[in-house]
Scaffold this motif. Sequence first.
Motif, PDB file in Angstrom:
ATOM      1  N   ILE A 218      18.323  51.915  31.937  1.00 13.38           N
ATOM      2  CA  ILE A 218      19.282  51.727  32.963  1.00 13.38           C
ATOM      3  C   ILE A 218      18.689  50.419  33.736  1.00 13.38           C
ATOM      4  O   ILE A 218      16.820  50.913  34.255  1.00 13.38           O
ATOM      5  N   PHE A 219      18.943  49.726  33.608  1.00 19.34           N
ATOM      6  CA  PHE A 219      18.522  48.461  34.283  1.00 19.34           C
ATOM      7  C   PHE A 219      18.216  48.533  35.686  1.00 19.34           C
ATOM      8  O   PHE A 219      16.477  48.032  36.058  1.00 19.34           O
TER       9      PHE A 219
ATOM     10  N   TRP B  11      27.973  49.615  35.843  1.00 17.29           N
ATOM     11  CA  TRP B  11      28.608  50.109  36.777  1.00 17.29           C
ATOM     12  C   TRP B  11      28.429  50.149  38.160  1.00 17.29           C
ATOM     13  O   TRP B  11      27.263  48.766  38.381  1.00 17.29           O
ATOM     14  N   HIS B  12      29.077  50.274  38.875  1.00 16.16           N
ATOM     15  CA  HIS B  12      28.102  49.625  40.692  1.00 16.16           C
ATOM     16  C   HIS B  12      26.976  51.124  40.201  1.00 16.16           C
ATOM     17  O   HIS B  12      27.560  52.259  39.916  1.00 16.16           O
TER      18      HIS B  12
ATOM     19  N   PRO C 268      31.289  40.863  36.082  1.00 15.05           N
ATOM     20  CA  PRO C 268      31.679  42.385  35.283  1.00 15.05           C
ATOM     21  C   PRO C 268      32.313  43.478  36.405  1.00 15.05           C
ATOM     22  O   PRO C 268      32.513  43.028  37.409  1.00 15.05           O
ATOM     23  N   ARG C 269      33.189  44.233  35.594  1.00 16.08           N
ATOM     24  CA  ARG C 269      33.825  45.216  36.590  1.00 16.08           C
ATOM     25  C   ARG C 269      33.081  46.513  35.785  1.00 16.08           C
ATOM     26  O   ARG C 269      33.165  47.515  35.189  1.00 16.08           O
ATOM     27  N   CYS C 270      33.302  47.529  37.055  1.00 15.40           N
ATOM     28  CA  CYS C 270      32.811  48.596  37.285  1.00 15.40           C
ATOM     29  C   CYS C 270      33.609  49.445  36.474  1.00 15.40           C
ATOM     30  O   CYS C 270      35.480  49.897  36.705  1.00 15.40           O
TER      31      CYS C 270
ATOM     32  N   TYR D 198      23.426  46.256  38.720  1.00 11.38           N
ATOM     33  CA  TYR D 198      24.480  46.638  39.174  1.00 11.38           C
ATOM     34  C   TYR D 198      24.348  47.590  37.515  1.00 11.38           C
ATOM     35  O   TYR D 198      22.968  47.208  36.132  1.00 11.38           O
ATOM     36  N   THR D 199      23.880  48.599  37.255  1.00  4.94           N
ATOM     37  CA  THR D 199      23.525  49.871  36.605  1.00  4.94           C
ATOM     38  C   THR D 199      24.816  49.012  34.351  1.00  4.94           C
ATOM     39  O   THR D 199      25.729  48.581  34.684  1.00  4.94           O
TER      40      THR D 199
END
Length: 465
Positions: free
Chosen positions: A21-22, A357-358, A335-337, A349-350
Amino acid sequence: MTDVTSPVVDEKPCFGANPQIFKLGLGKQHILAHDIGQGSQCRNLPTCRCEGLDLHFWRKMCKNCGCRMDEHDVVLPNEFDHAQIVIGRLFGAREHFEKVLTKPGMYKPNEQNETKENNMMSTRSQPTAVYNYKMASSDSESERGGSNNKENVQYAWAPLPDKNLVSRYMKALPEDERPLVGSKGEQNRKSRLQFQLPLYDCNVEDARFVEEKDVKTLQNFVENVRNNVIGVGRVVEIGKDSDNYGDNENTNEFEKSMTAALKGLKIGETDCKDCNEMMETGDIGVECHHHSTTDTYHPNCFRCETCRQLLVDNIYFFYKNKYYCGRHYADQLYPRCAGCDELIFANEYTFAEEKSWHFDHFACYKCDFKLGGSRYMTRDENPFCLDCYLKHFAKTCDTCQSKIGPDEKRLNYNETHWHAEERCFQCVQCKMNLIGKKFMLKNHKLLCSSQCKANYNSANPDDQL
Ligand SMILES: [Zn+2]
Ligand SMILES: [Zn+2]
Ligand SMILES: [Zn+2]
Ligand SMILES: [Zn+2]
Ligand SMILES: [Zn+2]
Ligand SMILES: [Zn+2]
Ligand SMILES: [Zn+2]
Ligand SMILES: [Zn+2]
């Protein structure tokens, strides 16, 4: 019954290792009232027993039935048409759409809404559209059921109020893409509107998860879409003067003849940009004038470069010389969640399961527990916390009847599973450990040999194997 060798012990955990998880973070919990579509019928009825859309507080998903929001027959407040809202917002005609055009009608730019914004649009075709357009069906081929009587048909959307052009345009589309009121085509149009033109992509107030510091980025994004990106393909008869709302006709005609001359075509003829087939004078086409570019398509070829869906209501987003739907235009920039479907403007973000993902939206699909930094499992591409996964999906050991945890070694034989431990995988009669050995399975009992089977049967007259 044959005896088989015990399956190889499966030591791999039954889920992929937690990808890195960044970035992790905690944000505020958003719980907002959203009235759009509440109670709408699910289109997956009767397979799906939904009592009406009850939207999850951030997933675009129904809590009642688990289907996506766009699988419900969403009715907008004030009888709005989704496309009217998008055109109203992105063509600087919001006033017109949200105050004046609350009833079925037509949109045609006029002097009153020649605002500054519209002048910036003048190098592009202006949108024309008619909603809930009634017309007599053409007599040759009735649009409904093959009856020969002249019937009135009603289209939820038509490109322009010209019965002849509309009728020819609709016939150029596959039947289930014609937005005939009450038909599959009308449903398909509604689904495509929701999919292709997410409202939260084009309006700051609708983007519920954009953080304060990123609002400006979204505003700039929307401004650029309005000024440079969005357009509506115009339905024309190739070679005929089309009704050029707000365009400088002379320039266009000159450009057209120059383009035709350069391509070695007769004036009026042109190639469809998608299939490259020649379109002849008199054919129905969709024409886009986007700044200095003019492209023509067959009605059924005017599709998003990414998803290949027909561009709903011919609304396009022009990017690097290609035409996209709104969703796939935006997806190239941000990017789109994968949770809430909104664009992510934050730098951090994740990124998990090859999706963005948010932070708060990378959460268990069942209980919404935030999974950032915790272990999780995936099923059908959705993440689950370990508890929910165990409860809903973990396999049950055939011997001890308890769940086999994700970390536990297990044995699988067809649809039957065991803990890969001696206490759960032994001969019911002589208690020999059967892992790695031949075994027989009879009435959920494990046996090492026919001898043990016979002994078991004589010792248990009421439970013959
Ligand atoms: Zn539902
Ligand atoms: Zn449903
Ligand atoms: Zn074509
Ligand atoms: Zn698309
Ligand atoms: Zn999100
Ligand atoms: Zn959970
Ligand atoms: Zn067991
Ligand atoms: Zn035995």
